[in-house]
Design an enzyme around this catalytic site. Structure first.
Site, PDB file in Angstrom:
ATOM      1  N   SER A 138       0.832  -1.196   0.000  1.00 54.96           N
ATOM      2  CA  SER A 138       0.000   0.000   0.000  1.00 54.96           C
ATOM      3  C   SER A 138       0.868   1.248   0.000  1.00 54.96           C
ATOM      4  O   SER A 138       2.079   1.184   0.212  1.00 54.96           O
ATOM      5  CB  SER A 138      -0.901   0.022   1.242  1.00 54.96           C
ATOM      6  OG  SER A 138      -1.790  -1.074   1.264  1.00 54.96           O
ATOM      7  N   SER A 141      -3.679  -3.642  -2.974  1.00 51.79           N
ATOM      8  CA  SER A 141      -2.934  -2.459  -2.560  1.00 51.79           C
ATOM      9  C   SER A 141      -3.894  -1.353  -2.132  1.00 51.79           C
ATOM     10  O   SER A 141      -4.838  -1.025  -2.842  1.00 51.79           O
ATOM     11  CB  SER A 141      -2.063  -1.962  -3.715  1.00 51.79           C
ATOM     12  OG  SER A 141      -1.222  -0.907  -3.294  1.00 51.79           O
ATOM     13  N   ASP A 159      -4.096   2.269  -1.968  1.00 54.45           N
ATOM     14  CA  ASP A 159      -3.424   3.460  -2.496  1.00 54.45           C
ATOM     15  C   ASP A 159      -4.359   4.645  -2.282  1.00 54.45           C
ATOM     16  O   ASP A 159      -5.322   4.834  -3.037  1.00 54.45           O
ATOM     17  CB  ASP A 159      -3.114   3.287  -3.976  1.00 54.45           C
ATOM     18  CG  ASP A 159      -2.319   2.012  -4.253  1.00 54.45           C
ATOM     19  OD1 ASP A 159      -1.441   1.690  -3.437  1.00 54.45           O
ATOM     20  OD2 ASP A 159      -2.586   1.356  -5.268  1.00 54.45           O
TER      21      ASP A 159
END
Length: 355
Positions: A240, A278, A280
């Site tokens: 991340s 992830s 983000d």
């Protein structure tokens, strides 16, 4: 050759075309402060505490009584945060932005809440409640995350430690146990100046980098040597990144969200493709105007830049540039770190550029 931690500009690596702020750091935005608490402690049976807390304050005043315009943008939503729903609904930030590891979001949020309650006795009594904003990345490969080592007190200490000095970067604060592209990641920061006729605006960025496989890293863009093998690392999780943008340009929350979206361009330049697992996430705020929590008047008069003015495109460019450079600074300023079960993660082999 072992390279002392330096920002990538000190290695001769120039990202983009816009000029940097004085310290090339998010604290170049006047009033913004950053504080860290770093935990680094071996434990029995191969366990290791390698984690921490980072606090970003938009100004040095009372954050609840004097809010700032803000927005968030989720590039990929595999993340655990607090406060983003209200942040986007009202377009206001009224707490420090706190960063830590995944399992420590509750403790850090509680610590920031207690700090704010101590600063502002009317919260939850004679006025409304408080929206604390906390973000995270998973540092569980280097940090024994199940030990829940981060406490409320660490969150309060990070806020108390915040200053307008150039922020420490690399394996510090929330970045202590983070891994980026298979190398040591963590905290990175950068800034840009934007000229508008007789005035200058600043846009700064701080990242918590913890994403990407080594083979994804866009090494050829950054004067690197050959990519090294990943045999020394376990198969990585998707990872991340938390991206915090700050500016003194007069923008409302809608415009700030537009700025936040451009951070994804800088993230992609480094090699990220926003993988399935992830988280983000971008959080952005403007210090140009402080909004009183309570007022006797029914309206608010503030200056806002026009969308069609060329300065907006320059701000978009700045958001992409500072994000890319802050990620690289998180790599260039990190150090070899050993964590749980003896795993050692080394810095990226960033070589000085000859151009």
């Amino acid at each position: 050759m072992t390279q002392q931690p330096m920002k990538v500009r000190e290695l001769g690596m120039i990202i983009g075309t816009l000029p940097t702020g004085v310290n090339n750091c998010i604290t170049d935005v006047a009033g913004v402060q950053v504080g860290h608490v770093t935990l680094d402690k071996p434990m029995p049976d191969g366990e290791y505490i390698a984690t921490g807390v980072t606090a970003i304050l938009p100004h040095s005043g009372n954050l609840f009584r004097e809010k700032v315009a803000a927005a968030s943008y989720v590039i990929n939503g595999f993340g655990k945060t607090t406060g983003l729903i209200q942040l986007d609904e009202l377009g206001m930030l009224e707490s420090p932005i706190m960063l830590t590891n995944t399992f420590s979001v509750p403790a850090v949020t509680q610590g920031a809440l207690r700090w704010m309650l101590g600063q502002t006795p009317e919260i939850g009594d004679t006025t409304g409640t408080l929206n604390v904003v906390t973000g995270e990345c998973n540092d569980g490969r280097l940090n024994s995350i199940r030990l829940l080592a981060v406490t409320e007190e660490h969150a309060r200490q990070a806020i108390d430690a915040a200053s307008a000095a150039p922020a420490a970067e690399g394996a510090v604060g929330a970045g202590k146990g983070m891994i980026c592209f298979g190398y040591k990641g963590g905290i990175g920061s950068a800034s840009r100046r934007i000229e508008l006729e007789t005035e200058t605006f600043t846009l700064g960025c701080l990242v918590l980098s913890n994403f990407g496989r080594r083979e994804d890293f866009a090494a050829d863009r950054y004067c690197r040597g050959e990519k090294t093998s990943m045999n020394d690392l376990p198969e990585p999780a998707d990872g991340s990144i938390m991206i915090i943008l700050a500016t003194d340009a007069p923008l409302d929350s809608r415009q700030l969200k537009r700025i936040a979206k451009r951070a994804g361009a800088g993230l992609a330049c480094t090699g990220s493709h926003y993988s399935n697992g992830s988280g983000d996430i971008v959080i952005v705020f403007s210090t140009a105007h402080r909004f009183a929590h309570q007022s006797e008047v029914p309206d608010e008069q503030v200056r806002v830049l026009r969308d069609e003015h060329p300065v907006m495109n320059t701000l978009f460019q700045a958001a992409a540039e500072v994000t890319e450079e802050a990620i690289l600074n998180s790599l260039s300023q990190s150090e070899e770190t050993t964590g749980r079960n003896g795993l050692t993660v080394v810095p990226a082999p960033l070589l000085p550029c000859s151009m």
